[in-house]
Design a protein around this motif. Structure first.
Motif, PDB file in Angstrom:
ATOM      1  N   GLN A   1      37.611   9.851   5.866  1.00 57.80           N
ATOM      2  CA  GLN A   1      38.039  11.057   5.250  1.00 57.80           C
ATOM      3  C   GLN A   1      37.672  10.922   3.805  1.00 57.80           C
ATOM      4  O   GLN A   1      37.189  12.062   3.332  1.00 57.80           O
ATOM      5  CB  GLN A   1      39.521  11.203   5.637  1.00 57.80           C
ATOM      6  N   TYR A   2      38.064   9.935   2.960  1.00 58.40           N
ATOM      7  CA  TYR A   2      37.962   9.979   1.788  1.00 58.40           C
ATOM      8  C   TYR A   2      36.521  10.041   1.283  1.00 58.40           C
ATOM      9  O   TYR A   2      36.270  10.742   0.356  1.00 58.40           O
ATOM     10  CB  TYR A   2      38.084   8.485   1.381  1.00 58.40           C
ATOM     11  N   VAL A   3      35.427   9.688   1.960  1.00 57.45           N
ATOM     12  CA  VAL A   3      34.049   9.939   1.704  1.00 57.45           C
ATOM     13  C   VAL A   3      33.344  11.151   2.162  1.00 57.45           C
ATOM     14  O   VAL A   3      32.386  11.566   1.270  1.00 57.45           O
ATOM     15  CB  VAL A   3      33.050   8.527   1.809  1.00 57.45           C
ATOM     16  N   ASN A   4      33.718  11.546   3.392  1.00 58.56           N
ATOM     17  CA  ASN A   4      33.187  12.607   3.954  1.00 58.56           C
ATOM     18  C   ASN A   4      33.828  14.015   3.936  1.00 58.56           C
ATOM     19  O   ASN A   4      33.393  15.065   4.255  1.00 58.56           O
ATOM     20  CB  ASN A   4      33.073  12.219   5.597  1.00 58.56           C
ATOM     21  N   HIS A   5      35.151  14.000   3.790  1.00 57.00           N
ATOM     22  CA  HIS A   5      35.919  15.379   3.839  1.00 57.00           C
ATOM     23  C   HIS A   5      36.083  16.049   2.416  1.00 57.00           C
ATOM     24  O   HIS A   5      36.216  15.674   1.376  1.00 57.00           O
ATOM     25  CB  HIS A   5      37.178  14.979   4.431  1.00 57.00           C
ATOM     26  N   ASP A   6      35.472  17.358   2.635  1.00 57.46           N
ATOM     27  CA  ASP A   6      35.504  18.079   1.582  1.00 57.46           C
ATOM     28  C   ASP A   6      36.811  18.593   0.824  1.00 57.46           C
ATOM     29  O   ASP A   6      36.848  18.161  -0.181  1.00 57.46           O
ATOM     30  CB  ASP A   6      34.500  19.428   1.847  1.00 57.46           C
ATOM     31  N   GLU A   7      37.646  18.928   1.511  1.00 51.33           N
ATOM     32  CA  GLU A   7      38.947  19.377   0.986  1.00 51.33           C
ATOM     33  C   GLU A   7      40.005  19.510   2.312  1.00 51.33           C
ATOM     34  O   GLU A   7      39.642  19.439   3.407  1.00 51.33           O
ATOM     35  CB  GLU A   7      38.709  20.522   0.220  1.00 51.33           C
TER      36      GLU A   7
END
Length: 514
Positions: free
Chosen positions: A163-169
């Motif tokens: 999530q930290y590196v791939n989720h936009d918002e």
């Protein structure tokens, strides 16, 4: 009369002996339309928190007098760019299953320290973390390959990292990343689910790891994004075919895009031999281990074909290379070793194997990029040297994302103490109408004559580069940084669709069509 017979017999023996010495190896190169593409990711690299790989290797800190970009050495950045590095694996290795990614984010002065229990028991300050690594990959134009903590971590911890590196918002982890200065996500594609669970990753058996992998992989998702998740199961070491069988049988295809294989060219784990002052005994034994890669890939591929006939799961050889005793006076846990023409032979022959198996081999990662094992670069203060392995990998960039041209030949033997190995290896490819051919002769003393049939390739002229030296033990040093460098090779001829050349002992030659 008897004397004359003896003279004739002696002449014939001499004739056949000389003919044998100069026997020509015929190599045919085919040009099928349905041949696979040699993925550029076969030419990947690996940087673990190990010895002087990260700290004092890649990363010197932003306040260092050594020219750097965000703390990473500029000379090393340029060297890796010149190598067209396609991907970089981090943070391990064994270190991955002790690494907790949240320790390496946020203000550096607030990051906790960690004892590297696997490699030298040194204390690290986590000054090089997720942002540093992923930003470096952006600078290099390389795909990041993150190895997640399965051995001492949790599914939630791993999922949060994704999530930290791939989720936009819209998620807590995306919000945290933005607070730490990175507005847009990195969209990391390659994810390793643990490392060597049969060993330093937890001493598991295959069945236990397969179940654990399925649990982790279920929660590794891109949500509604277009980012492709390429989840890599931690596969076998060398000839552990049972491990591969269990993973391919038990893990559903929709949960696994790749499976890893580790294989090092090690004479004996209890006595690995010297890195530079080695004998021919050491050399022959090392090459014997290196060439086993052909057998390993062939047999593991056969297992994969049984469960995955459509070739959806890639074979990822994410640790390979030569492994010797450390240099005298260095920390045994730092795995620092010199890099000689022997390493060039390992690199050239192994890359030819990968190329020729590119239908199944999708990625590979040389261990390691800098200052550890079969490194492409070594650093000492402000100085940096490029190794023979670096030069081979740079010569082979012509194969990146090129279509394989299958070769067919019977190699002459490299014979030592009554044992024999194939002396010559070859791979060929075509890209944008240009043909590239890489040849390696591992024989320590004998040159080998080859004739390549180019009849199907429509080639008129070629240029060539060679990497060779006077002794197998030769290497570059901080006093003589260019003792071994590639040079132009002109000793070949093309006549009526046939290319003839003689490959000197322990040398690598790459030919390219004009």
């Amino acid at each position: 009369m008897r004397k004359n017979n003896f003279v004739v017999y002696s002449f014939l023996l001499a004739f056949f002996f000389i003919s044998a010495l100069h026997a020509q190896t015929a190599i045919s190169i085919k040009n099928p339309k349905d041949a696979p593409v040699i993925s550029k990711h076969i030419y990947g690299h690996f940087s673990e928190h190990l010895g002087r790989s990260i700290y004092d290797g890649l990363y010197v800190g932003e306040d260092s007098p050594i020219p750097n970009t965000d703390g990473v050495r500029d000379d090393l950045i340029q060297a890796l760019k010149d190598l067209q590095i396609p991907n970089l694996r981090w943070p391990g290795g064994c270190f991955a299953d002790t690494y907790h990614w949240r320790d390496g984010i946020g203000p550096q002065e607030d990051r906790p320290t960690i004892v590297n229990q696997w490699w030298g028991d040194v204390t690290e300050d986590n000054s090089f973390g997720t942002h540093n690594f992923l930003n470096l990959c952006e600078v290099l134009g390389a795909e990041p390959y993150l190895a997640g903590n399965v051995g001492s971590g949790t599914v939630q911890e791993f999922s949060n990292w994704v999530q930290y590196v791939n989720h936009d918002e819209g998620s807590p982890m995306a919000k945290l990343r933005k607070e730490n200065g990175k507005e847009e996500s990195w969209d990391v594609k390659f994810w390793g689910v643990g490392n060597e669970p049969w060993g330093c990753g937890g001493n598991m058996d295959a069945e236990f790891y397969a179940d654990l992998y399925k649990q982790y992989a279920t929660f590794l998702t891109s949500w509604d994004k277009d980012t492709e998740m390429y989840r890599i199961a931690s596969g076998p070491s060398g000839n552990d075919y049972h491990w591969m069988e269990v993973l391919m049988k038990e893990i559903p295809a929709e949960l696994m895009e790749g499976v890893a294989l580790h294989s090092y060219s090690v004479i004996d784990w209890s006595n690995k031999g010297p890195a530079s002052e080695f004998t021919e005994d050491h050399y022959f034994a090392t090459m014997t281990e290196a060439l086993k890669m052909e057998e390993y890939i062939t047999k593991h591929t056969a297992i994969m074909d049984k469960y995955d006939p459509e070739n959806k799961v890639g074979l990822i050889v994410d640790e390979w290379g030569g492994w010797y005793e450390v240099e005298e006076g260095t920390n045994p846990g730092f795995l620092f070793q010199q890099n000689t023409m022997r390493d060039a032979m390992i690199a050239g022959a192994t890359l030819n194997i990968f190329n020729n198996h590119s239908e199944r081999v999708y990625m590979a990662n040389l261990a390691q990029a800098v200052n550890v094992l079969q490194a492409v670069a070594l650093t000492q203060g402000e100085q940096m040297i490029l190794t023979p392995t670096y030069h081979v990998m740079k010569m082979y960039t012509v194969h990146h994302d090129a279509q394989l041209l299958p070769v067919n030949f019977e190699s002459p033997d490299y014979t030592y103490n009554g044992e024999s190995l194939p002396a010559v290896s070859v791979s060929a490819s075509k890209k944008d109408g240009k043909v590239a051919i890489s040849l390696v002769n591992i024989d320590s003393k004998k040159e080998n004559e080859v004739e390549l049939d180019l009849g199907e390739l429509d080639v008129e002229g070629m240029t060539a580069t060679i990497l060779t030296s006077d002794k197998l033990q030769d290497h570059n040093t901080f006093e003589n940084t260019e003792n071994i460098t590639p040079g132009e090779f002109k000793d070949f001829k093309i006549k009526r669709g046939k290319l003839e050349l003689t490959i000197p002992p322990f040398s690598v030659i790459v030919l390219k069509s004009e």
